[in-house]
Design a protein around this motif. Structure first.
Motif, PDB file in Angstrom:
ATOM      1  N   GLN A   1      49.002  22.454 -12.140  1.00  0.00           N
ATOM      2  CA  GLN A   1      48.770  22.657 -10.721  1.00  0.00           C
ATOM      3  C   GLN A   1      48.765  21.338  -9.955  1.00  0.00           C
ATOM      4  O   GLN A   1      49.109  21.287  -8.796  1.00  0.00           O
ATOM      5  CB  GLN A   1      47.426  23.342 -10.493  1.00  0.00           C
ATOM      6  CG  GLN A   1      47.572  24.743  -9.994  1.00  0.00           C
ATOM      7  CD  GLN A   1      47.242  25.709 -11.110  1.00  0.00           C
ATOM      8  OE1 GLN A   1      46.106  25.763 -11.562  1.00  0.00           O
ATOM      9  NE2 GLN A   1      48.225  26.448 -11.549  1.00  0.00           N
ATOM     10  N   ASN A   2      48.320  20.283 -10.602  1.00  0.00           N
ATOM     11  CA  ASN A   2      48.264  19.023  -9.857  1.00  0.00           C
ATOM     12  C   ASN A   2      48.804  17.804 -10.611  1.00  0.00           C
ATOM     13  O   ASN A   2      48.705  16.691 -10.107  1.00  0.00           O
ATOM     14  CB  ASN A   2      46.845  18.761  -9.331  1.00  0.00           C
ATOM     15  CG  ASN A   2      45.827  18.659 -10.435  1.00  0.00           C
ATOM     16  OD1 ASN A   2      46.172  18.390 -11.589  1.00  0.00           O
ATOM     17  ND2 ASN A   2      44.578  18.854 -10.090  1.00  0.00           N
TER      18      ASN A   2
ATOM     19  N   SER B   1      47.776  16.153 -13.115  1.00  0.00           N
ATOM     20  CA  SER B   1      46.849  15.220 -13.768  1.00  0.00           C
ATOM     21  C   SER B   1      46.963  15.303 -15.279  1.00  0.00           C
ATOM     22  O   SER B   1      47.200  16.363 -15.846  1.00  0.00           O
ATOM     23  CB  SER B   1      45.406  15.522 -13.344  1.00  0.00           C
ATOM     24  OG  SER B   1      45.284  15.397 -11.951  1.00  0.00           O
TER      25      SER B   1
ATOM     26  N   GLU C   1      36.625  10.176 -10.600  1.00  0.00           N
ATOM     27  CA  GLU C   1      37.798  10.991 -10.949  1.00  0.00           C
ATOM     28  C   GLU C   1      39.087  10.367 -10.407  1.00  0.00           C
ATOM     29  O   GLU C   1      40.140  10.459 -11.004  1.00  0.00           O
ATOM     30  CB  GLU C   1      37.658  12.383 -10.326  1.00  0.00           C
ATOM     31  CG  GLU C   1      36.848  13.360 -11.132  1.00  0.00           C
ATOM     32  CD  GLU C   1      37.537  13.757 -12.416  1.00  0.00           C
ATOM     33  OE1 GLU C   1      38.476  14.553 -12.341  1.00  0.00           O
ATOM     34  OE2 GLU C   1      37.131  13.276 -13.488  1.00  0.00           O
TER      35      GLU C   1
ATOM     36  N   ASP D   1      47.867  19.088 -16.420  1.00  0.00           N
ATOM     37  CA  ASP D   1      47.524  20.130 -15.461  1.00  0.00           C
ATOM     38  C   ASP D   1      48.754  20.472 -14.621  1.00  0.00           C
ATOM     39  O   ASP D   1      49.250  19.634 -13.871  1.00  0.00           O
ATOM     40  CB  ASP D   1      46.389  19.644 -14.566  1.00  0.00           C
ATOM     41  CG  ASP D   1      45.842  20.740 -13.686  1.00  0.00           C
ATOM     42  OD1 ASP D   1      44.628  20.948 -13.698  1.00  0.00           O
ATOM     43  OD2 ASP D   1      46.640  21.404 -12.981  1.00  0.00           O
TER      44      ASP D   1
ATOM     45  N   THR E   1      40.659  11.545 -17.742  1.00  0.00           N
ATOM     46  CA  THR E   1      41.688  12.203 -16.933  1.00  0.00           C
ATOM     47  C   THR E   1      42.312  11.208 -15.965  1.00  0.00           C
ATOM     48  O   THR E   1      41.610  10.501 -15.252  1.00  0.00           O
ATOM     49  CB  THR E   1      41.085  13.392 -16.166  1.00  0.00           C
ATOM     50  OG1 THR E   1      40.627  14.345 -17.106  1.00  0.00           O
ATOM     51  CG2 THR E   1      42.125  14.042 -15.260  1.00  0.00           C
TER      52      THR E   1
ATOM     53  N   GLN F   1      47.056  14.618  -8.463  1.00  0.00           N
ATOM     54  CA  GLN F   1      46.685  15.288  -7.215  1.00  0.00           C
ATOM     55  C   GLN F   1      47.838  15.488  -6.240  1.00  0.00           C
ATOM     56  O   GLN F   1      47.699  15.259  -5.045  1.00  0.00           O
ATOM     57  CB  GLN F   1      45.529  14.535  -6.507  1.00  0.00           C
ATOM     58  CG  GLN F   1      44.250  14.462  -7.306  1.00  0.00           C
ATOM     59  CD  GLN F   1      43.601  15.792  -7.597  1.00  0.00           C
ATOM     60  OE1 GLN F   1      44.250  16.834  -7.593  1.00  0.00           O
ATOM     61  NE2 GLN F   1      42.322  15.804  -7.896  1.00  0.00           N
TER      62      GLN F   1
ATOM     63  N   ASN G   1      44.494  10.830 -12.752  1.00  0.00           N
ATOM     64  CA  ASN G   1      44.696  11.682 -11.613  1.00  0.00           C
ATOM     65  C   ASN G   1      46.101  11.628 -11.038  1.00  0.00           C
ATOM     66  O   ASN G   1      46.709  10.582 -10.990  1.00  0.00           O
ATOM     67  CB  ASN G   1      43.716  11.168 -10.577  1.00  0.00           C
ATOM     68  CG  ASN G   1      43.420  12.193  -9.585  1.00  0.00           C
ATOM     69  OD1 ASN G   1      44.175  12.338  -8.644  1.00  0.00           O
ATOM     70  ND2 ASN G   1      42.368  12.937  -9.801  1.00  0.00           N
TER      71      ASN G   1
HETATM   72  C1  LIG Z   1      43.294  18.783 -10.852  1.00  0.00           C
HETATM   73  O1  LIG Z   1      42.864  17.489 -11.248  1.00  0.00           O
HETATM   74  C2  LIG Z   1      41.503  17.299 -11.552  1.00  0.00           C
HETATM   75  C3  LIG Z   1      41.307  15.940 -12.104  1.00  0.00           C
HETATM   76  O2  LIG Z   1      41.751  14.967 -11.295  1.00  0.00           O
HETATM   77  C4  LIG Z   1      40.962  18.350 -12.486  1.00  0.00           C
HETATM   78  O3  LIG Z   1      39.572  18.194 -12.644  1.00  0.00           O
HETATM   79  C5  LIG Z   1      41.299  19.728 -12.002  1.00  0.00           C
HETATM   80  O4  LIG Z   1      40.841  20.688 -12.898  1.00  0.00           O
HETATM   81  C6  LIG Z   1      42.792  19.839 -11.812  1.00  0.00           C
HETATM   82  N1  LIG Z   1      43.265  21.177 -11.548  1.00  0.00           N
HETATM   83  C7  LIG Z   1      43.202  21.870 -10.415  1.00  0.00           C
HETATM   84  C8  LIG Z   1      43.775  23.228 -10.439  1.00  0.00           C
HETATM   85  O5  LIG Z   1      42.686  21.433  -9.410  1.00  0.00           O
END
Ligand SMILES: *[C@@H]1O[C@H](CO)[C@@H](O)[C@H](O)[C@H]1NC(C)=O
Ligand SMILES: *[C@@H]1O[C@H](CO)[C@@H](O)[C@H](O)[C@H]1NC(C)=O
Ligand SMILES: *[C@@H]1O[C@H](CO)[C@@H](O)[C@H](O)[C@H]1NC(C)=O
Ligand SMILES: *[C@@H]1O[C@H](CO)[C@@H](O)[C@H](O)[C@H]1NC(C)=O
Length: 279
Positions: free
Chosen positions: A196-197, A199, A130, A194, A144, A148, A146
């Motif tokens: 939240q992070n 990605s 990942e 994403d 995906t 983070q 990353n």
């Molecule tokens: C954050 O990133 C990973 C992939 O790197 C993902 O699998 C995950 O669902 C993402 N979202 C959260 C809220 O952690």
């Protein structure tokens, strides 16, 4: 007792700011911001491990970075850059030995300040798949990339120097694919971001998705640049390998048959020779 008082006074004089934790991955390029402009009578100094690794005087009378500073540190050779306008420090190609506390000292004519940045370096090679920065995916599968960084508010993803996805503090400006300013048609409906992070997921990958994806993370106290590289294993290259495999097997069988025939012929000849000898 006196020491404690002195220490507190020193702290007051310096105006110590809060610490910042900066998570990077091996190989990232990292900039630590001073959030100031260099002023004539000011000195900006950067320390790592009690060693001065960079300094710039506001009047530009003295500038040094890594090995140029007299107690210069070999580990940063050619990897430190100072912004002459702001004194911000950029560390390129970060590595494990860069992990630790960096101290920023701004020494002015009337006031001084100190700030600590705590840098944590994650391993990009042993990390689970990942986290890896270079990945191979089969055409049609998703991948995906990353980021983070928790609750990022300034993240940009670039492909071929075009912004393909972006998170900003202003929700309405957040975008991906064709909705971004220089929106790229090739990713239409194939990007997921994403929030939240930060990605980025590319779904239903195509061979044209292969290449370097640049990630730019900005915050008020630091910026990070990271490259992810993606290679696509296409269906075509699969059929090519299958085809060569079949060819090799076919040639192998053919060779075996020929060898068998030659062997059989030799055996028959020897047998008939035997018979003649006995007659
Ligand atoms: C954050 O990133 C990973 C992939 O790197 C993902 O699998 C995950 O669902 C993402 N979202 C959260 C809220 O952690
Ligand atoms: C990313 O790759 C580009 C070339 O494609 C290079 O100029 C840049 O320095 C790289 N950045 C990092 C952080 O590795
Ligand atoms: C980054 O550093 C590693 C060793 O830490 C080195 O092998 C690699 O060549 C460097 N890459 C660049 C682009 O300088
Ligand atoms: C964020 O990154 C961009 C691109 O490198 C840069 O131009 C901009 O000044 C950065 N913003 C902040 C707040 O550091």
């Amino acid at each position: 007792m006196i020491l404690v008082v002195l220490f507190q006074l020193y702290g007051l004089l310096l105006g110590v700011f809060g610490d910042d934790t900066v998570p990077v991955m091996e190989g990232d390029s990292l900039t630590l911001h001073t959030n100031t402009k260099t002023k004539q009578q000011e000195k900006i100094k950067w320390f790592f491990d009690h060693t001065r690794i960079a300094q710039i005087n506001g009047d530009l009378s003295f500038i040094c970075a890594d090995v140029q500073c007299e107690d210069g540190d070999e580990r940063f050779r050619n990897r430190l850059k100072l912004d002459h306008q702001t004194g911000s420090l950029t560390i390129t190609n970060t590595t494990f030995t860069d992990e630790g506390d960096y101290q920023l000292q701004i020494i002015g004519s009337s006031s001084n300040s100190v700030k600590i940045f705590n840098i944590i370096v994650h391993d990009a090679s042993t990390a689970d798949s990942e986290e890896k920065k270079s990945k191979s995916v089969k055409e049609g599968e998703s991948v995906t990339l990353n980021c983070q960084i928790k609750n990022p508010n300034d993240v940009k993803w670039y492909f071929n120097d075009l912004v393909i996805a972006e998170i900003t503090g202003d929700q309405s400006k957040t975008c991906r694919g064709v909705r971004c300013e220089d929106g790229d048609e090739r990713f239409r409906d194939r990007l997921k971001l994403d929030h939240q992070n930060g990605s980025l997921t590319i779904i239903n990958t195509k061979s044209t998705d292969a290449g370097v994806y640049k990630l730019q993370i900005n915050s008020s106290s630091f910026s990070i640049q990271r490259n992810h590289s993606i290679s696509i294993i296409s269906e075509e290259s699969f059929s090519v390998t299958d085809w060569t495999l079949y060819l090799c097997v076919a040639i192998g069988i053919l060779v075996a048959i020929v060898l068998m025939l030659i062997g059989l012929k030799g055996w028959r000849r020897r047998r008939s020779n035997h018979r003649q000898n006995y007659v």
